[in-house]
Write a protein that holds these residues in place. Structure first.
Motif, short mmCIF file in Angstrom:
data_model
loop_
_atom_site.label_atom_id
_atom_site.label_comp_id
_atom_site.label_asym_id
_atom_site.label_seq_id
_atom_site.Cartn_x
_atom_site.Cartn_y
_atom_site.Cartn_z
N LEU A 1 0.85 -1.20 0.00
CA LEU A 1 0.00 0.00 0.00
C LEU A 1 0.88 1.24 0.00
O LEU A 1 1.40 1.63 1.03
N LYS A 2 1.10 1.81 -1.18
CA LYS A 2 1.97 2.99 -1.28
C LYS A 2 1.12 4.17 -1.72
O LYS A 2 0.93 4.40 -2.92
N PRO A 3 0.58 4.92 -0.78
CA PRO A 3 -0.28 6.03 -1.17
C PRO A 3 0.50 7.26 -1.59
O PRO A 3 1.72 7.35 -1.38
N SER B 1 14.33 0.82 -13.77
CA SER B 1 13.93 0.25 -12.49
C SER B 1 14.27 1.21 -11.34
O SER B 1 15.30 1.88 -11.38
N GLY B 2 13.41 1.29 -10.36
CA GLY B 2 13.67 2.09 -9.17
C GLY B 2 13.26 3.55 -9.27
O GLY B 2 13.45 4.32 -8.34
N THR B 3 12.63 3.92 -10.40
CA THR B 3 12.29 5.35 -10.58
C THR B 3 10.92 5.71 -9.97
O THR B 3 10.49 6.86 -10.07
N GLY B 4 10.26 4.72 -9.38
CA GLY B 4 9.00 5.02 -8.69
C GLY B 4 7.76 4.74 -9.52
O GLY B 4 6.66 5.16 -9.15
N LYS B 5 7.91 3.98 -10.60
CA LYS B 5 6.75 3.71 -11.48
C LYS B 5 5.65 2.94 -10.74
O LYS B 5 4.48 3.31 -10.79
N THR B 6 6.07 1.89 -10.04
CA THR B 6 5.07 1.07 -9.32
C THR B 6 4.43 1.89 -8.19
O THR B 6 3.23 1.81 -7.96
N HIS B 7 5.26 2.69 -7.52
CA HIS B 7 4.74 3.54 -6.44
C HIS B 7 3.69 4.51 -6.99
O HIS B 7 2.58 4.63 -6.44
N MET B 8 4.01 5.17 -8.09
CA MET B 8 3.07 6.15 -8.66
C MET B 8 1.79 5.46 -9.16
O MET B 8 0.68 5.97 -8.94
#
Ligand code: ADP
Ligand code: MG
Length: 263
Positions: free
Chosen positions: A71-73, A111-118
């Motif tokens: 859960l990354k809001p 990878s690691g640029t925050g795509k999944t988080h966003m």
């Protein structure tokens, strides 16, 4: 209030599915008495409490259905760390109009640029707006589709994926598909076209999509549908993780006493 009236009132509230109000009735009544609240305000307070409780349980149901791996809001996303992000566009996406307009969003980058988080943050916002959302990795979806075909349940599964208001497909390009896998994924995306939004995260430039899908004609058709009126976000900055670990290493080195300072 007479005890018998309270019991009858609680039973009525439960029968009307106003269970949260029924549970908190004695507390609410006491608060109303102590605060000298009139009947009208009390009723307003009661209905407000029930609506709030319903919204909370709807949100947790939507989030559970979405199956976010973590859960990354939005609140945990550091915009200062990504100065090249088009924040105006991202904030616009948070409002969710793209879902109403059935437009897609593609996050492209290393990878690691925050795509999944966003993508997750947008998914959580969609849940807050009561959109039916589903998060799945490309690999996971292809496996599910292949299995469903073996069990002759493919059409049902495709229809399930077509019905979500927002489908988040994470990690396109990390693992190439079999011919069957790419055809099945193509089928889902083709069926969703203009029926619902898709968010895709990928480490591949569009020119490299044929490597994953195999067939150039199918890839061209897919790209044509997916990118039509899509919001494309190029995450061209360096990895957040890498930046964090370099920063903490630098801090560590700064804090460690040098030979000279010890001597
Ligand atoms: P990607 O999907 O592009 O590989 P992730 O979204 O998995 O990247 O991000 C990697 C890690 O860094 C995750 O733990 C994520 O929460 C964190 N992260 C990335 N960008 C940010 C940011 N701008 N603010 C806060 N955390 C971030
Ligand atoms: Mg990712």
């Amino acid at each position: 209030m007479k005890p018998s009236t309270l019991v009858a009132l609680q039973a009525n509230l439960k029968a009307l599915n106003l269970s949260r109000v029924a549970q908190n009735l004695d507390v609410l009544l006491r608060q109303a008495k102590e605060g000298g609240i009139g009947c009208d305000e009390f009723l307003l307070e009661l209905t407000h409490a029930e609506l709030q409780a319903r919204a909370e349980s709807r949100l947790s149901r939507r989030i559970k259905e979405s199956r976010f791996p973590l859960l990354k809001p939005l609140e945990t996303f550091d915009f200062d760390a990504v100065p090249d992000l088009d924040v105006r566009l991202f904030r616009e996406l948070v409002q969710g109009d793209y879902i109403q307009q059935r437009r897609n969003v593609i996050f492209l980058g290393r990878s690691g640029t925050g795509k999944t988080h966003m993508a997750t943050a947008l998914g959580i916002e969609a849940c807050r707006q009561n959109y039916r959302t589903r998060f799945v990795t490309c690999y996971g979806l292809v496996n599910e589709l292949v299995e469903a075909r073996e069990q002759r349940a493919l059409q049902r599964l495709i229809q399930k994926y077509v019905r979500y208001d927002l489908l988040i497909l994470d990690e396109l390009g990390y693992i190439p598909f079999s011919k069957e896998g790419s055809e099945l994924l193509f089928q889902v995306l083709a069926e969703r076209h203009e029926k619902g939004s898709v968010i895709i995260t990928t480490n591949l430039g569009f020119a490299d999509w044929t490597q994953v899908f195999g067939d150039p004609t199918m890839t061209a058709a897919l790209l044509d549908r997916l990118t039509h009126k899509a919001h494309i976000i190029h995450c061209s900055w360096e990895s957040y993780r890498l930046k964090q670990s370099l920063r903490s290493k630098a801090k560590h080195t700064e804090q460690r006493p040098t030979h000279e300072s010890v001597a």
